[in-house]
Design a protein around this motif. Structure first.
Motif, PDB file in Angstrom:
ATOM      1  N   LYS A 148       0.785  -1.518   0.335  1.00 32.69           N
ATOM      2  CA  LYS A 148      -0.171   0.342   0.456  1.00 32.69           C
ATOM      3  C   LYS A 148       1.297   1.323   0.370  1.00 32.69           C
ATOM      4  CE  LYS A 148      -4.273  -1.731   1.909  1.00 32.69           C
ATOM      5  NZ  LYS A 148      -3.770  -3.278   2.146  1.00 32.69           N
ATOM      6  N   THR A 149       2.233   1.311  -0.459  1.00 32.48           N
ATOM      7  CA  THR A 149       2.760   2.717  -0.542  1.00 32.48           C
ATOM      8  C   THR A 149       2.364   3.477  -1.129  1.00 32.48           C
ATOM      9  OG1 THR A 149       5.212   0.866   0.295  1.00 32.48           O
ATOM     10  CG2 THR A 149       5.395   3.018  -0.928  1.00 32.48           C
ATOM     11  N   ASP A 153       8.698   7.454  -2.991  1.00 34.41           N
ATOM     12  CA  ASP A 153       9.868   8.139  -1.994  1.00 34.41           C
ATOM     13  C   ASP A 153       9.753   7.725  -0.838  1.00 34.41           C
ATOM     14  OD1 ASP A 153       8.526   9.159  -1.004  1.00 34.41           O
ATOM     15  OD2 ASP A 153       9.064  11.285  -1.152  1.00 34.41           O
ATOM     16  N   GLN A 154       9.156   5.744  -0.631  1.00 28.76           N
ATOM     17  CA  GLN A 154       9.046   5.318   0.436  1.00 28.76           C
ATOM     18  C   GLN A 154       9.185   3.903  -0.097  1.00 28.76           C
ATOM     19  OE1 GLN A 154       4.612   6.054   3.298  1.00 28.76           O
ATOM     20  NE2 GLN A 154       5.207   7.781   2.181  1.00 28.76           N
ATOM     21  N   ALA A 155       8.951   3.778  -1.123  1.00 29.02           N
ATOM     22  CA  ALA A 155       8.795   2.676  -1.894  1.00 29.02           C
ATOM     23  C   ALA A 155      10.433   2.186  -1.734  1.00 29.02           C
ATOM     24  CB  ALA A 155       8.560   2.702  -3.723  1.00 29.02           C
ATOM     25  N   ARG A 156      10.469   0.214  -2.618  1.00 32.20           N
ATOM     26  CA  ARG A 156      11.023   0.287  -2.549  1.00 32.20           C
ATOM     27  C   ARG A 156      11.059  -1.203  -3.968  1.00 32.20           C
ATOM     28  NH1 ARG A 156      15.619  -2.195  -1.027  1.00 32.20           N
ATOM     29  NH2 ARG A 156      15.278  -1.628   1.496  1.00 32.20           N
ATOM     30  N   MET A 157      11.742  -0.537  -5.109  1.00 31.53           N
ATOM     31  CA  MET A 157      11.536  -1.557  -6.549  1.00 31.53           C
ATOM     32  C   MET A 157      13.084  -2.278  -6.743  1.00 31.53           C
ATOM     33  SD  MET A 157       9.225  -0.444  -8.518  1.00 31.53           S
ATOM     34  CE  MET A 157       9.473  -1.392  -9.779  1.00 31.53           C
ATOM     35  N   GLY A 158      11.822  -3.699  -6.806  1.00 31.66           N
ATOM     36  CA  GLY A 158      12.940  -5.165  -7.329  1.00 31.66           C
ATOM     37  C   GLY A 158      13.352  -4.396  -9.272  1.00 31.66           C
ATOM     38  N   LEU A 159      14.869  -4.043  -9.524  1.00 33.99           N
ATOM     39  CA  LEU A 159      14.720  -4.131 -10.486  1.00 33.99           C
ATOM     40  C   LEU A 159      15.721  -5.235 -11.267  1.00 33.99           C
ATOM     41  CD1 LEU A 159      16.430  -0.328 -10.542  1.00 33.99           C
ATOM     42  CD2 LEU A 159      14.031  -1.257 -11.372  1.00 33.99           C
ATOM     43  N   GLY A 160      15.759  -6.064 -12.729  1.00 36.38           N
ATOM     44  CA  GLY A 160      16.598  -6.944 -13.136  1.00 36.38           C
ATOM     45  C   GLY A 160      17.350  -6.558 -13.854  1.00 36.38           C
ATOM     46  N   PHE A 161      18.735  -7.008 -14.681  1.00 33.27           N
ATOM     47  CA  PHE A 161      19.114  -6.679 -16.221  1.00 33.27           C
ATOM     48  C   PHE A 161      19.356  -8.265 -16.464  1.00 33.27           C
ATOM     49  CE2 PHE A 161      22.820  -6.709 -17.372  1.00 33.27           C
ATOM     50  CZ  PHE A 161      22.869  -5.236 -18.210  1.00 33.27           C
ATOM     51  N   SER A 162      19.619  -8.100 -17.505  1.00 28.83           N
ATOM     52  CA  SER A 162      20.025  -9.199 -18.038  1.00 28.83           C
ATOM     53  C   SER A 162      21.457  -8.400 -19.907  1.00 28.83           C
ATOM     54  CB  SER A 162      19.118 -10.098 -18.722  1.00 28.83           C
ATOM     55  OG  SER A 162      18.888  -9.912 -20.239  1.00 28.83           O
ATOM     56  N   TYR A 163      22.503  -9.029 -20.324  1.00 27.12           N
ATOM     57  CA  TYR A 163      23.287  -8.181 -20.986  1.00 27.12           C
ATOM     58  C   TYR A 163      22.273  -8.495 -22.794  1.00 27.12           C
ATOM     59  CZ  TYR A 163      27.019  -8.212 -17.858  1.00 27.12           C
ATOM     60  OH  TYR A 163      27.940  -7.197 -17.241  1.00 27.12           O
ATOM     61  N   ARG A 164      20.719  -9.596 -22.532  1.00 25.87           N
ATOM     62  CA  ARG A 164      19.754  -9.062 -23.228  1.00 25.87           C
ATOM     63  C   ARG A 164      19.659  -7.365 -24.009  1.00 25.87           C
ATOM     64  NH1 ARG A 164      17.485 -12.750 -20.864  1.00 25.87           N
ATOM     65  NH2 ARG A 164      16.162 -11.199 -20.110  1.00 25.87           N
ATOM     66  N   ARG A 165      20.297  -6.921 -23.361  1.00 21.25           N
ATOM     67  CA  ARG A 165      20.156  -5.262 -23.294  1.00 21.25           C
ATOM     68  C   ARG A 165      21.334  -4.078 -23.168  1.00 21.25           C
ATOM     69  NH1 ARG A 165      15.995  -4.045 -26.163  1.00 21.25           N
ATOM     70  NH2 ARG A 165      15.710  -2.041 -25.244  1.00 21.25           N
ATOM     71  N   PRO A 166      21.459  -2.538 -22.957  1.00 22.07           N
ATOM     72  CA  PRO A 166      22.453  -2.408 -23.082  1.00 22.07           C
ATOM     73  C   PRO A 166      22.340  -2.149 -21.619  1.00 22.07           C
ATOM     74  CG  PRO A 166      21.584  -1.261 -24.975  1.00 22.07           C
ATOM     75  CD  PRO A 166      20.588  -2.385 -24.381  1.00 22.07           C
ATOM     76  N   VAL A 167      23.372  -2.061 -21.153  1.00 21.16           N
ATOM     77  CA  VAL A 167      23.683  -1.967 -19.955  1.00 21.16           C
ATOM     78  C   VAL A 167      23.338  -0.153 -19.584  1.00 21.16           C
ATOM     79  CG1 VAL A 167      26.217  -1.191 -17.679  1.00 21.16           C
ATOM     80  CG2 VAL A 167      25.934  -3.087 -19.332  1.00 21.16           C
ATOM     81  N   ALA A 248       3.485  -3.694 -10.481  1.00 21.51           N
ATOM     82  CA  ALA A 248       3.698  -2.387  -9.326  1.00 21.51           C
ATOM     83  C   ALA A 248       2.316  -2.259  -8.287  1.00 21.51           C
ATOM     84  CB  ALA A 248       3.897  -0.981  -9.147  1.00 21.51           C
ATOM     85  N   ASN A 249       2.224  -1.826  -7.319  1.00 19.56           N
ATOM     86  CA  ASN A 249       1.003  -1.100  -7.020  1.00 19.56           C
ATOM     87  C   ASN A 249       0.119  -0.396  -7.062  1.00 19.56           C
ATOM     88  OD1 ASN A 249       0.908   1.000  -5.307  1.00 19.56           O
ATOM     89  ND2 ASN A 249       2.543   0.507  -3.952  1.00 19.56           N
TER      90      ASN A 249
END
Ligand code: IPD
Length: 270
Positions: A148-149, A153-167, A248-249
Motif C-alpha cells: 500500500k506504499t 520516495d517510500q518505495a522499494r523496487m525490484g530491478l532486473g538486468f540481463s545482457y540482452r539489453r544495453p548496460v 507495481a501496486n
C-alpha cells in the motif's frame, strides 16, 4: 477456459511444481557435481534446469495432452486447446549455481495473451505462490496483496538486468529510481521479483527486457494480488521474444511508468 478446467489445471500445476522444486533442491545440495554450460554473457544452464523442465513437460502433457508448452530450456509444443504452459525450471540459475537460495520454479498458463494461472515455488524457503484468474493470489495458502506504499520516495523496487539489453539502460533506471528517492534491489530472479511485488515485500518489479518464462506466472500473481502490470503479451511477439516488464501496486503504476518511460505497446518509440 471454463473455471472447472482451469481449477483442475491449477491444482495439478501446484503438485507438479512442488515435485520439480524438490528435484531441483536435491541438485542444489549437490551442485558441485553439476556440469555447467554457458548460453551467453552471464547466462548459464546445467542438467538441473534441463531435468526439471523435462519432468514438468512430461507430467503436464501426460495429463493435458491438448495443451501447448514453452520452456526456457527448449521444450515446445503447439497448443490444441488454446492454452500454453510456460515454464522456467530454475529462475535465478546464477544464484542456484553460486549456492544462493534465491531461485525458484516458475510455471504459468497463458491463454489468448493473458496469464490465467501461475505457480512459483522456492523449495529452499518452502514458499509456494499460486494464483488463478478470478481466484485471488496466495502464499502457502494464505491470501496475499500488493503493498500500500503511496509514493515513490517510500518505495522499494525490484530491478532486473540481463545482457540482452544495453548496460546504460539499466544504469539509467537505477539512477531514475535513486533520484526519485525510490530504493531498489536486484535479486537475480525475475519470477521471485514478481512474486515479491505480489505479496508486498517489494512495491514493484521492472526489467527492460525479460522472457515470457520469467514472468508468465508472476503476471497473474500480481494482478490477483490487486496489482497493475503492463500489457506484457500485447503488441509484440512477447511469447517468443520477451518484452519489457513493469509491475507495481496501483498507486505507483503511473509514477513508475513516467519515471521509467514505459509506453503502451502501440506508442513504443522506434
Ligand atoms: C534470469 C533471471 C534474472 C533476470 C533475467 C532472466 P534465469 O532468468 O530471472 O533475474 O534479470 O532477465 O533471464 O536465466 O535465471 O532463468
Amino acid at each position: 477456459m471454463d473455471s472447472r478446467n482451469l481449477g483442475l489445471r491449477f491444482r495439478v500445476a501446484q503438485g507438479i511444481v512442488r515435485e520439480a522444486g524438490q528435484m531441483a533442491a536435491e541438485r542444489f545440495r549437490r551442485r558441485d557435481e553439476l556440469v555447467i554450460e554457458r548460453k551467453g554473457r552471464q547466462d548459464f544452464v546445467s542438467a538441473a534446469d534441463k531435468e526439471c523442465e523435462a519432468f514438468v513437460m512430461s507430467e503436464l502433457l501426460r495429463i493435458f495432452p491438448e495443451d501447448g508448452f514453452l520452456g526456457e530450456e527448449g521444450g515446445a509444443r503447439t497448443s490444441g486447446s488454446g492454452a500454453t504452459w510456460i515454464i522456467d525450471p530454475i529462475d535465478g540459475t546464477s544464484n542456484f549455481l553460486a549456492g544462493l537460495p534465491v531461485w525458484c520454479v516458475s510455471l504459468g498458463l497463458v491463454e489468448n495473451g493473458t496469464s490465467i494461472a501461475g505457480v512459483i515455488y522456492n523449495p529452499i524457503t518452502e514458499e509456494l505462490y499460486a494464483a488463478r484468474a478470478g481466484g485471488g493470489a496466495t502464499l502457502n495458502g494464505k491470501k496475499i496483496q500488493v503493498s500500500k506504499t503511496p509514493s515513490l520516495d517510500q518505495a522499494r523496487m525490484g530491478l532486473g538486468f540481463s545482457y540482452r539489453r544495453p548496460v546504460q539502460e539499466h544504469v539509467t533506471a537505477v539512477r531514475a529510481c535513486l533520484e526519485a528517492s525510490c530504493e531498489y534491489t536486484r535479486f537475480g530472479s525475475g519470477a521471485l521479483g514478481m512474486a515479491f511485488a505480489a505479496d508486498g515485500r517489494l512495491d514493484g518489479y521492472y526489467e527492460a527486457h525479460i522472457n515470457a518464462w520469467d514472468v508468465a506466472a508472476g503476471l497473474v500473481l500480481v494482478k490477483e494480488a490487486g496489482g497493475w502490470h503492463n500489457d506484457f503479451f500485447g503488441g509484440r511477439d512477447a511469447m517468443s521474444k520477451g518484452n519489457v516488464i513493469l509491475a507495481a501496486n496501483p498507486m505507483l503504476a503511473q509514477p513508475l511508468q513516467s519515471l521509467l518511460k514505459i509506453y503502451p505497446a502501440e506508442n513504443l518509440p522506434g
